[in-house]
Design an enzyme around this catalytic site. Structure first.
Site, PDB file in Angstrom:
ATOM      1  N   ASP A 104      55.338  48.366 -13.874  1.00 27.09           N
ATOM      2  CA  ASP A 104      55.669  49.735 -14.275  1.00 27.09           C
ATOM      3  C   ASP A 104      56.968  50.255 -13.672  1.00 27.09           C
ATOM      4  O   ASP A 104      57.690  51.023 -14.292  1.00 27.09           O
ATOM      5  CB  ASP A 104      54.522  50.694 -13.938  1.00 27.09           C
ATOM      6  CG  ASP A 104      54.414  50.971 -12.454  1.00 27.09           C
ATOM      7  OD1 ASP A 104      54.253  50.015 -11.672  1.00 27.09           O
ATOM      8  OD2 ASP A 104      54.502  52.152 -12.062  1.00 27.09           O
ATOM      9  N   ASP A 107      57.573  48.185  -8.216  1.00 25.20           N
ATOM     10  CA  ASP A 107      56.520  47.380  -7.590  1.00 25.20           C
ATOM     11  C   ASP A 107      56.028  46.341  -8.595  1.00 25.20           C
ATOM     12  O   ASP A 107      56.685  46.063  -9.594  1.00 25.20           O
ATOM     13  CB  ASP A 107      55.387  48.290  -7.104  1.00 25.20           C
ATOM     14  CG  ASP A 107      54.844  49.175  -8.228  1.00 25.20           C
ATOM     15  OD1 ASP A 107      55.075  48.853  -9.408  1.00 25.20           O
ATOM     16  OD2 ASP A 107      54.193  50.195  -7.932  1.00 25.20           O
ATOM     17  N   TYR A 255      48.684  57.706  -8.118  1.00 25.08           N
ATOM     18  CA  TYR A 255      49.773  57.016  -8.796  1.00 25.08           C
ATOM     19  C   TYR A 255      50.061  57.595 -10.183  1.00 25.08           C
ATOM     20  O   TYR A 255      51.177  58.040 -10.452  1.00 25.08           O
ATOM     21  CB  TYR A 255      49.460  55.515  -8.854  1.00 25.08           C
ATOM     22  CG  TYR A 255      49.221  54.961  -7.481  1.00 25.08           C
ATOM     23  CD1 TYR A 255      50.290  54.657  -6.642  1.00 25.08           C
ATOM     24  CD2 TYR A 255      47.927  54.799  -6.978  1.00 25.08           C
ATOM     25  CE1 TYR A 255      50.080  54.185  -5.354  1.00 25.08           C
ATOM     26  CE2 TYR A 255      47.712  54.336  -5.694  1.00 25.08           C
ATOM     27  CZ  TYR A 255      48.787  54.034  -4.879  1.00 25.08           C
ATOM     28  OH  TYR A 255      48.578  53.590  -3.597  1.00 25.08           O
ATOM     29  N   GLU A 499      64.139  54.806  -7.659  1.00 26.84           N
ATOM     30  CA  GLU A 499      63.179  53.903  -8.308  1.00 26.84           C
ATOM     31  C   GLU A 499      63.223  54.071  -9.827  1.00 26.84           C
ATOM     32  O   GLU A 499      63.173  55.181 -10.335  1.00 26.84           O
ATOM     33  CB  GLU A 499      61.756  54.148  -7.809  1.00 26.84           C
ATOM     34  CG  GLU A 499      60.770  53.121  -8.348  1.00 26.84           C
ATOM     35  CD  GLU A 499      59.416  53.147  -7.648  1.00 26.84           C
ATOM     36  OE1 GLU A 499      58.680  52.165  -7.761  1.00 26.84           O
ATOM     37  OE2 GLU A 499      59.110  54.163  -6.992  1.00 26.84           O
TER      38      GLU A 499
END
Length: 526
Positions: A104, A107, A255, A499
């Site tokens: 996604d 990570d 998350y 990110e």
């Protein structure tokens, strides 16, 4: 004294005359302006793709490469030199092959909810702008990215009322800093079923499969049929066994917490109506659930969690181009969706009376400091789609509290957001990695941050802490973006800003595809 008094009085009258003239002039201007809005010229419908805007073509080609970077499984035609096979045993504990799909973000988790949203938006982008992608030789990469996800989603739905929604444990994953090719940790599975519902994930996955079935309808009939069968079964499952997946699995709230699931049900039913033509889905979104769950009249922001604005724009397509089979009640509902979509775009246009004031000094729409580019890019995508619906249907204007705006105005807004992220911002920074001369060097991304020949095991945190540029370029990554003051700190530890994510990339692909050239959209997606 007398002369002085006369002069003063004369000046006073002069002022009155001048003010009166200004008032009259202003009134005339206002009337003329109002008249010009009322008689706005209907722009010609664009034909086949026109001249290519090279910067958007280049950016589109760059953005699509990120889906290669994020692939899980045994790689085919791999074009990313520093990537290799990974997670090839995912799903084996359940007798499934869940090796495909995409990580996604930075990570190595495979979260089904945002992954399915990524597929839905990619499919929508191809359906609206496939000809423009083809004109820039980017259609095949887009189709390739979509199928890599839908292949996974099909395998993740082994029976009618079972859907695997997660691979990997986020706590374990976040305790490691390693390349995906070197993972040795256990990758547990999470599924939803009748006893453990997850309506929003099942519905979003149904939406993805329905939208993708349209993409492959003329390209691979058998694959398209498989997708639509899964979509219909998943929608029935989602609607029958209602419950939020983050209630069923509270750990996921950290998350990808869901704020509700009715938006996904409406979104999925809308896509199923386009894919099947079955009026039960049209009735579902208009007559049965429109008043209660569509939030008509209240504009919202489009994202992986909230599909309302996307649904409103998608159903506006039906209202723009017509549905011969729709009943009066269904048409009324479609009208409410379109009015709400208009409210959404009115809130985006800087000169609109209802424009959001939440913008940076550089002109970026600002909603959240985490992943700041998510909402403006998604909003710009909806704006360019809506503008093209207007152009194709020869709709000259949209009214925003009495002021009128043209499709060109919507396109200008979309361009402003795209240009900001491509470098027209106070930092002179391209937030699309690999595009331009100045883009983030320390992207928060495990694979990009570790040299291919490094033997780190799980504990490669020295690469997270390093102040050096990433040894591998995560080409196509759209990072989180700037702060409210338009500043940006290029640090790998600054995950808030550096990110990337696949779902951000999906809406970016849609936006750039809409801007790369001018062309009419198809009157029907089916």
């Amino acid at each position: 004294m007398g002369a002085s008094k006369y002069t003063k009085g004369c000046c006073g009258w002069l002022i009155v005359v001048v003010v009166a003239a200004l008032v009259v002039t202003a009134g005339v201007v206002a009337i003329m302006k109002k008249r010009s809005h009322k008689s706005a010229e209907v722009l010609p419908v664009p034909g086949p793709p026109g001249a290519i805007t090279q910067k958007y073509a280049d950016a589109l080609g760059t953005a699509l490469q990120f889906f290669q970077v994020q692939r899980s499984g045994k790689l085919v035609n791999n074009k990313i030199s520093w990537r290799g096979d990974s997670a090839i045993n995912d799903g084996k504990e359940a007798g499934l092959d869940l090796s495909k799909g995409m990580y996604d973000a930075g990570d190595h988790m495979k979260f089904g909810f945002p992954m399915a949203f990524t597929a839905t938006v990619l499919a929508w982008s191809i359906l609206e702008y496939g000809d423009q992608m083809a004109a820039t030789k980017q259609l095949d990469p887009a189709l390739d990215a979509l199928k890599w996800i839908t292949d996974y989603l099909i395998k993740a739905h082994p029976s009618d009322d079972v859907l695997y929604i997660q691979v990997g444990d986020p706590d374990t994953d976040h305790k490691c800093w390693e390349r995906p090719e070197d993972m040795t940790e256990k990758r547990p599975l999470i599924k939803i079923d009748k006893n453990n519902p997850g309506t929003e994930v099942a519905a979003e996955t149904a939406a993805a499969m329905a939208a993708a079935s349209l993409v492959y309808k003329s390209r691979n009939t058998e694959y398209s049929d498989t997708l639509i069968k899964h979509a219909e079964k998943l929608f029935t499952f989602a609607d029958t066994y209602k419950g939020s997946y983050t209630v069923t699995y509270p750990k996921i709230q950290t998350y990808y917490n869901s704020t509700g699931y009715y938006d996904e049900l409406l979104w999925a039913a809308s896509w199923l109506y386009h894919a099947t033509g079955d009026r039960q889905y049209l009735s579902y979104v208009t007559v049965k659930n429109g008043d209660s769950h569509a939030d008509w009249g209240r504009p919202t922001w489009f994202s992986w969690d909230d599909k309302r604005a996307g649904t409103q724009v998608l159903l506006s397509r039906v209202k723009f181009f017509g549905s011969k089979e729709a009943s009066n009640a269904e048409n009324n509902g479609l009208g409410m969706y379109r009015k709400t979509a208009e409210a959404v775009v009115c809130g985006l246009l800087p000169d609109s009376p209802t424009a959001t004031t939440s913008r940076t000094s550089g002109g970026l729409v600002w909603i959240d400091e985490w992943n700041a580019l998510q909402h403006p890019v998604a909003a710009a995508f909806l704006a360019v789609v809506f503008s093209d619906y207007m152009l194709t249907s020869r709709t000259s204007e949209v009214s925003c509290s009495g002021q009128s705006f043209s499709p060109t105005d919507l396109r200008k807004f979309a361009i402003s957001q795209a240009d900001y992220l491509l470098g027209n911002n106070p930092m002179k920074m391209s937030y699309l990695v690999g595009y331009g001369d100045n883009y983030p060097q320390q992207v928060h991304h495990r694979g990009a941050s570790i040299p291919v020949d490094a033997n780190t095991g799980c504990k490669g945190f020295q690469w997270l802490a390093s102040n050096s540029p990433n040894p591998n370029v995560a080409t196509g990554a759209l990072v989180g973006g700037p702060f409210r003051n338009d500043s940006f700190i290029d640090s790998r530890n600054n995950s808030m800003q550096t990110e990337p994510s696949t779902y951000n990339s999906a809406v970016l692909v849609g936006l750039l595809s809409g801007l790369v050239t001018t062309s009419s959209v198809s009157l029907s997606l089916s």
